[in-house]
Scaffold this active site. Structure first.
Site, mmCIF file in Angstrom:
data_model
loop_
_atom_site.group_PDB
_atom_site.id
_atom_site.type_symbol
_atom_site.label_atom_id
_atom_site.label_comp_id
_atom_site.label_asym_id
_atom_site.label_seq_id
_atom_site.Cartn_x
_atom_site.Cartn_y
_atom_site.Cartn_z
ATOM 1 C CD GLU A 1 87.041 71.969 19.702
ATOM 2 O OE1 GLU A 1 88.266 71.734 19.685
ATOM 3 O OE2 GLU A 1 86.546 73.028 19.313
ATOM 4 C CG HIS A 2 86.965 66.598 22.473
ATOM 5 N ND1 HIS A 2 87.805 66.278 23.510
ATOM 6 C CD2 HIS A 2 86.365 67.763 22.822
ATOM 7 C CE1 HIS A 2 87.713 67.211 24.462
ATOM 8 N NE2 HIS A 2 86.845 68.125 24.059
ATOM 9 C CG ASP B 1 93.406 66.861 18.739
ATOM 10 O OD1 ASP B 1 92.635 66.275 19.522
ATOM 11 O OD2 ASP B 1 94.182 67.784 19.108
ATOM 12 N N GLY C 1 94.181 79.478 30.517
ATOM 13 C CA GLY C 1 93.061 78.612 30.910
ATOM 14 C C GLY C 1 91.759 79.011 30.231
ATOM 15 C CB SER D 1 97.390 80.396 27.237
ATOM 16 O OG SER D 1 96.962 79.402 28.144
ATOM 17 C CB SER D 2 99.551 75.468 27.438
ATOM 18 O OG SER D 2 98.542 74.817 26.722
ATOM 19 C CG ASP E 1 95.696 73.044 21.275
ATOM 20 O OD1 ASP E 1 94.755 73.061 20.456
ATOM 21 O OD2 ASP E 1 95.549 72.714 22.466
ATOM 22 C CE1 TYR F 1 91.327 67.157 25.182
ATOM 23 C CE2 TYR F 1 92.970 65.593 25.939
ATOM 24 C CZ TYR F 1 92.458 66.417 24.956
ATOM 25 O OH TYR F 1 93.090 66.489 23.728
#
Ligand code: GLA
Length: 394
Positions: free
Chosen positions: A40-41, A43, A128, A133-134, A178, A228
């Site tokens: 996590e964090h 990429d 969200g 989802s995006s 993602d 972020y």
């Protein structure tokens, strides 16, 4: 990208499409959400990530139009927009339409001659909710438009185009994870992605007798507006301090937990903690991929727990709800490990559990979490599914 045959039920999508636009759609697309198992964090620091595509997905039904208009309806908000391919215009309101606009604009900029289209978007990927989802929306729409235009893009080029749409039209400075997992996932596999070389390894999800449980806090996050970008800046600050001592270092990927100590007196203490998370998380991700290859659920689970602690204490991107969930489920018998997943500040936690312990986990969440928080956690299992697939529907 165009594979044969639907693997999902599309009856509801078809019925709604017929209500809104008339005939049967020419094409249907399935684009999955994702959970990141670990990494996590990392990429945007050239590191490794290890996500899976979820069985929960977004679907797009689409038909060609004879004019240059895109009529787009989203079931999630029961809203529609109409866009003009001759003049898509800048990002605006409603926000969800910016992803569609961005993808269409960038495909056109690639020289792809898009026809007008009617599109219906329906999704079981919570918006969200930290399960991307995006990216599902970008990749789903891009695939539908490509099929209608009778064109294909190399999967990595497609993922990068969708990521650009997110940067330029949705204002979210995300990394590459993602969109890559949404495009590249293989059923039954996790994707070990090297975010520096963009090479990847499909690792079989070889943990027999286990299940993956997603726990959605329902605390919404929006990565562009959150901390972020601050974390990205802190990583850049840390890197600059390291490079002032060792110009050969190109990214935090080149630093290890052993070598980091050499640079800490050049850094602000907060930046040290941020870098410490990134460097150890990259190491944990490589170790987790090995544990997966070895079928070692206990080792994998321990790495998830350390990852969560590091995200909570060093990177400070967790929140009280995620911490509570992880603490509660880790005390349940048969749970190998749990952690927040995605950008953080809300969204989801995941747990790796013995299949027989899923009910006990749900009961523990109901008893010890739901009674103490405004919104209950939504608990569901997921399995590693295939990446986006499109099929002609006639
Ligand atoms: C968000 C971003 C990803 C990644 C994660 C954190 O989900 O979209 O690119 O940076 O946060 O791992």
């Amino acid at each position: 990208m165009q594979r044969k045959g639907p693997t999902i039920k599309t009856d509801r999508l078809h019925a709604r499409f017929a209500d809104l636009f008339g005939p049967q759609p020419d094409v249907c697309v399935r684009a999955p959400g994702r959970v990141n198992l670990i990494g996590e964090h990392t990429d945007y620091n050239d590191g490794f990530v290890l996500p899976i595509a979820m069985s929960q997905a977004l679907r797009v039904a689409a038909s060609r139009r004879d004019d240059r208009r895109l009529r787009v309806h989203t079931a999630a908000f029961d809203q529609a927009v109409e866009l003009d391919l001759e003049d898509l215009g800048p990002p605006g309101e409603p926000k969800w339409a910016n992803y569609v606009k961005g993808v269409a604009a960038l495909l056109l900029a690639e020289g792809i001659d898009l026809p007008g289209a009617d599109l219906l978007i329906d999704s079981e990927v919570p918006v969200g909710g930290g399960v991307s989802s995006s990216a599902a929306l970008e990749v789903g729409v891009a695939n539908a438009l490509l099929v209608l235009a009778d064109r294909r893009l190399d999967p990595v080029a497609l993922a990068l185009l969708c990521r650009r749409a997110e940067h330029e039209y949705a204002g979210s400075p995300c990394g590459i994870m993602d969109q890559f997992i949404c495009v590249l996932a293989e059923e039954g596999h996790a994707l070990l992605l090297d975010c520096r070389s963009q090479s990847f390894d499909q690792i079989p999800m070889n943990l027999p007798g286990t299940a993956l449980v997603v726990m959605d806090t329902q605390v919404k996050h929006e990565i562009g507006a959150s901390e972020y970008p601050v974390r990205q800046r802190q990583c850049r600050d840390g890197l600059a301090a390291i490079q002032s001592a060792d110009p050969a270092v190109q990214s935090l990927r080149d630093v290890t937990s052993e070598t980091l100590g050499r640079f800490v007196d050049r850094m602000d203490p907060v930046v040290v903690r941020r870098c410490c998370h990134v460097v150890t998380e990259i190491e944990r991700t490589v170790a987790a991929a090995d544990a997966l290859r070895a079928g070692d659920a206990d080792a994998f689970g321990r790495l998830m727990i350390s990852s969560h602690a590091s995200l909570r204490d060093e990177y400070e991107v967790s929140c009280a709800e995620l911490d509570a969930l992880v603490a509660i489920v880790c005390s349940v018998n048969g749970v190998h490990g749990a952690r927040m997943t995605g950008g953080g500040f809300g969204g989801c936690a995941i747990a790796l559990v013995d299949a027989g312990a899923v009910d006990a986990l749900s009961q523990a969440v109901k008893r010890d979490y739901d009674t103490r928080h405004d919104a209950p956690a939504l608990v569901y299992t997921t399995t590693p599914s295939a990446g986006a697939e499109a099929w002609a529907d006639s």
